[in-house]
Design a protein around this motif. Structure first.
Motif, PDB file in Angstrom:
ATOM      1  N   ALA A  47     -24.532  -7.285   1.066  1.00 35.14           N
ATOM      2  CA  ALA A  47     -24.404  -6.812  -0.315  1.00 35.14           C
ATOM      3  C   ALA A  47     -23.175  -7.432  -0.980  1.00 35.14           C
ATOM      4  O   ALA A  47     -23.219  -7.841  -2.149  1.00 35.14           O
ATOM      5  CB  ALA A  47     -24.324  -5.286  -0.347  1.00 35.14           C
ATOM      6  N   THR A  48     -22.096  -7.537  -0.225  1.00 35.67           N
ATOM      7  CA  THR A  48     -20.877  -8.129  -0.776  1.00 35.67           C
ATOM      8  C   THR A  48     -21.083  -9.615  -1.059  1.00 35.67           C
ATOM      9  O   THR A  48     -20.645 -10.133  -2.086  1.00 35.67           O
ATOM     10  CB  THR A  48     -19.707  -7.903   0.194  1.00 35.67           C
ATOM     11  N   ALA A  49     -21.768 -10.286  -0.150  1.00 34.07           N
ATOM     12  CA  ALA A  49     -22.065 -11.711  -0.357  1.00 34.07           C
ATOM     13  C   ALA A  49     -22.977 -11.895  -1.571  1.00 34.07           C
ATOM     14  O   ALA A  49     -22.792 -12.813  -2.375  1.00 34.07           O
ATOM     15  CB  ALA A  49     -22.707 -12.289   0.894  1.00 34.07           C
ATOM     16  N   THR A  84     -29.157  -1.937  -2.947  1.00 35.50           N
ATOM     17  CA  THR A  84     -28.675  -1.645  -1.594  1.00 35.50           C
ATOM     18  C   THR A  84     -29.054  -0.220  -1.208  1.00 35.50           C
ATOM     19  O   THR A  84     -28.916   0.698  -2.019  1.00 35.50           O
ATOM     20  CB  THR A  84     -27.144  -1.788  -1.539  1.00 35.50           C
ATOM     21  N   LYS A 124     -25.039  -0.423   8.564  1.00 37.41           N
ATOM     22  CA  LYS A 124     -23.940  -0.707   7.642  1.00 37.41           C
ATOM     23  C   LYS A 124     -23.659  -2.207   7.520  1.00 37.41           C
ATOM     24  O   LYS A 124     -22.897  -2.639   6.650  1.00 37.41           O
ATOM     25  CB  LYS A 124     -22.689   0.043   8.074  1.00 37.41           C
ATOM     26  N   ARG A 125     -24.255  -3.010   8.414  1.00 34.04           N
ATOM     27  CA  ARG A 125     -24.093  -4.460   8.254  1.00 34.04           C
ATOM     28  C   ARG A 125     -24.683  -4.944   6.944  1.00 34.04           C
ATOM     29  O   ARG A 125     -24.365  -6.031   6.471  1.00 34.04           O
ATOM     30  CB  ARG A 125     -24.714  -5.188   9.430  1.00 34.04           C
ATOM     31  N   VAL A 126     -25.543  -4.127   6.348  1.00 32.14           N
ATOM     32  CA  VAL A 126     -26.121  -4.517   5.070  1.00 32.14           C
ATOM     33  C   VAL A 126     -25.034  -4.642   4.000  1.00 32.14           C
ATOM     34  O   VAL A 126     -25.208  -5.394   3.031  1.00 32.14           O
ATOM     35  CB  VAL A 126     -27.219  -3.505   4.676  1.00 32.14           C
ATOM     36  N   ASP A 127     -23.916  -3.962   4.168  1.00 31.25           N
ATOM     37  CA  ASP A 127     -22.828  -4.064   3.186  1.00 31.25           C
ATOM     38  C   ASP A 127     -22.211  -5.465   3.157  1.00 31.25           C
ATOM     39  O   ASP A 127     -21.670  -5.887   2.129  1.00 31.25           O
ATOM     40  CB  ASP A 127     -21.726  -3.042   3.493  1.00 31.25           C
ATOM     41  N   VAL A 128     -22.261  -6.149   4.282  1.00 33.18           N
ATOM     42  CA  VAL A 128     -21.743  -7.525   4.308  1.00 33.18           C
ATOM     43  C   VAL A 128     -22.649  -8.416   3.444  1.00 33.18           C
ATOM     44  O   VAL A 128     -22.171  -9.203   2.626  1.00 33.18           O
ATOM     45  CB  VAL A 128     -21.651  -8.051   5.750  1.00 33.18           C
TER      46      VAL A 128
END
Lengths: 450, 450
Positions: free
Chosen positions: A407-409, A328, A401-405
């Motif tokens: 990353a969590t998935a 990430t 920061k939508r990349v964190d969603v």
């Protein structure tokens, strides 16, 4: 139980996290904690250097999270300006530049990264600057304050582009020279191309596919131009943004086992596979992909902090394991936010996945809401299973920061269909009724089944 | 196979999603799709009405995603101004206000929500406005354009606070009157208190714990004040933001089974439990909590869209199931972003969970990076297992959408420790090196074990 000693070599993110976590778990009677740091500072934000250079951040002090005195107050002895020159793994001794022989029961190697320096003539000349230590930032600031007008940045990765943005913000003409065909090699080429075009639209002069052949010097021996096969780019300073390798000279000389990436070979507890009383963490340590399980070397502050904390926990007697890296990352250039996580197409290919990619266009907010900007989301999914493999995001404010969603998935091992169904938030100032993440996941889910 | 007919009652998010998805999966030869909509518009953004009222959004047209003519071009017949007055479930017929008897093979009930209207004298008077249909927005705009100076908003939920913010933005003095002790009842009280204080700091006059007893009228019968036990608040208009119940009059009269929430009882395929040829979706339909499995009624556009799509898929012959709701929601008032997902403390308590809560303070960006603002993150975790149960986020720009990371972790059933270890993105313009999400999850993980 007699007091033991933990020696930490390197006082940046990984080293200080390890020291602090071990200290939390063990009393002073149980454990003496000594950190050796060759430079003048510990616990500083290397990631903040471009923003200090660019005057986005006001002062050097703001980049320092904690001083040696603050650590001392927490019973961690920090010796700055102290270089570890030799480690005797059998005797449990580290030798300092001053000749002291310091015994240890547990050792953490956190020697960090070494900026990549290709064998280009002139690269060691004055006027060529790394972006590694606060001193680098201070030197670059000195050159800018001295009236520099033109800069050449070597490399098109995160640090390179952040430096390009910030130098331009200081009023310099900025040229980016990179050997790769596109900046941001961690992105797929179609996404990298968008970044490249954006840099151009900002007035940054980008030269992809041009390896630097020579740093041309003036009569005084100072760098004055970067020559490639295609041309020569005059400048007042050269900035190195060519990535970071592991700094393992000390570890290697001591006989610590290195891994296939050239970094120190550790398990998920951050302990050396060859010497169990020794841990390594951060940019000097090898890690592994959570997705493929393969060995990896990723020099990022987040991992350094987490790995250091794991090392310190284990030394302190509390079981802990590092969970692996997704890859990430996030940055911005001008008003373009860039995020990525998981595997790129090249990485998925190389890892042997059958996969599909889908790219969707949407908006960061409801289309009708002021400040909505375009957002491009690319998703990789495993063909058949639909398992999420990676995602890349480009767009205006709120995109990155939508990349964190994702990353969590990825962290949870969700399929794209599962992510597409997730109950994400919606209100017009924040997203369209289907968040771009949901739309991209849905489309990727469909095509991975098809 | 002879052509069948799908009739959809209600042409907003749920109804049009169902119609469009069924249309995608079935040809015109197979399926005739007719939508009956009592109002003049279909497929409009009710969530955008406050922003249109506040002139944040320029025009009514921007809130309309697609017109009846656009749907007609896609072979979906939309009859606006057509009210369904009766449904005969056995005969498969719907009767319109014009007296037409329209036969159907499959029926989707998407009659939406009904704004809550407590039995307060004067609530039906002119000058008291809902925020439900575009016509409501137009009427409120008319009152504002006519020189209104003072507004009272009844209710402190999402719509109430969005209207308060937007009316203040139009220059009005705004008073919020709510029966509850705090605004934002879906938040824990400590978080709701912060919202309440923020409203006060914006100059919005908030009166919690005061139920409206009467709407006081002038000689012409128009609302001129809201009276509570504590006082009377003079105004030029009253706005109702008291939440939304299910609009089930038609369904109930027809004999469709209602659930414990009073909404239409459907399974995860959105089909009525009592009549399998009938589906219901959106604000009129009952749904369920993904976390507890319990029946729930949550009137939100996101669910309406997703449930409508599920209904349309199933009718079109493609298996689909709605995955439940987490209770994810987001809004902003002034420069305070508010996000929440999962269970609040009251909900966790009521569901019988043993749980712990932790609240952390951090910053939206690296503390030294310009534009960093405070962010408060509260996390609920199941005691012992550490399973994430819910999260609430308050803060400046970039705070609210972080709730999607928690929502994704909840969707996947992660523990707080697992979320804390996830490889989230970091760069100084976007977060501290440990994102506030990670910090809050870590602290919650620790306390849930303790």
């Amino acid at each position: 139980m007699s007091q033991q000693r933990l020696v930490v070599i390197g006082g940046d993110a990984a080293g200080m996290s390890a020291a602090a976590q071990a200290r939390r778990l063990r009393s002073v009677d149980e454990l003496d904690v000594v950190v050796l740091e060759q430079g003048p500072d510990v616990s500083f934000s290397a990631c903040g250097i471009p923003y200090w250079v660019g005057d986005t951040v006001g002062s050097r002090e703001e980049l320092i999270a904690r001083t040696p005195a603050e650590f001392a107050a927490g019973d961690i002895e920090v010796r700055t300006g102290t270089r570890a020159t030799e480690v005797d793994l059998d005797a449990g001794v580290v030798v300092t530049g001053g000749g002291e022989r310091l015994g240890w029961d547990r050792l953490v190697v956190a020697t960090g990264g070494r900026p990549s320096r290709p064998p280009v003539p002139g690269l060691d000349a004055p006027g060529v600057h790394g972006v590694h230590r606060l001193a680098d930032g201070a030197r670059i600031r000195g050159v800018l304050d001295g009236g520099a007008r033109r800069a050449v940045v070597l490399g098109g990765g995160y640090i390179g582009l952040e430096m390009a943005e910030q130098l331009q913000g200081r009023g310099l003409e900025v040229t980016v020279v990179l050997a790769d065909d596109l900046p941001m090699q961690s992105l797929d080429p179609d996404m990298g191309l968008r970044v490249c075009e954006h840099l151009g639209s900002m007035g940054i002069d980008v030269h992809p596919g041009e390896a630097a052949r020579e740093i041309e010097l003036d009569g005084a021996g100072t760098a004055r131009a970067v020559r490639t096969d295609a041309g020569s780019y005059a400048c007042d300073l050269v900035v190195l943004g060519l990535g970071m390798g592991p700094e393992v000279a000390l570890a290697d000389a001591a006989g610590l086992q290195l891994g296939v990436t050239g970094a120190i070979d550790v398990d998920a507890t951050q302990r050396s596979r060859s010497h169990r009383q020794v841990s390594a963490a951060g940019d000097c340590a090898q890690t592994f992909s959570r997705i493929t399980g393969e060995a990896a070397h990723v020099a990022l502050g987040t991992h350094a902090n987490r790995q250091g904390r794991v090392a310190g926990s284990v030394i302190g007697g509390r079981p802990a394991r590092f969970g692996g890296v997704l890859g990430t990352a996030i940055t911005k250039v001008g008003d373009l936010e860039i995020g990525r996580t998981g595997l790129s197409s090249a990485e998925a290919e190389s890892a042997g996945f059958a996969y599909t990619t889908e790219t969707v266009q949407s908006t960061t907010r409801a289309g009708y809401y002021p400040g909505a900007t375009g957002i491009t989301v690319k998703v990789l999914a495993e063909r058949g299973s639909g398992r999420l493999l990676g995602a890349q995001v480009l767009g205006g404010a709120g995109a990155g920061k939508r990349v964190d969603v994702f990353a969590t998935a990825l962290w949870a091992g969700l399929t794209t269909d599962e992510l597409a169904a997730a109950d994400l938030s919606y209100a017009p100032p924040f997203s369209p009724v289907y968040d771009p993440v949901s739309v991209a996941a849905r489309v990727a889910g469909r095509s991975s089944r098809g």
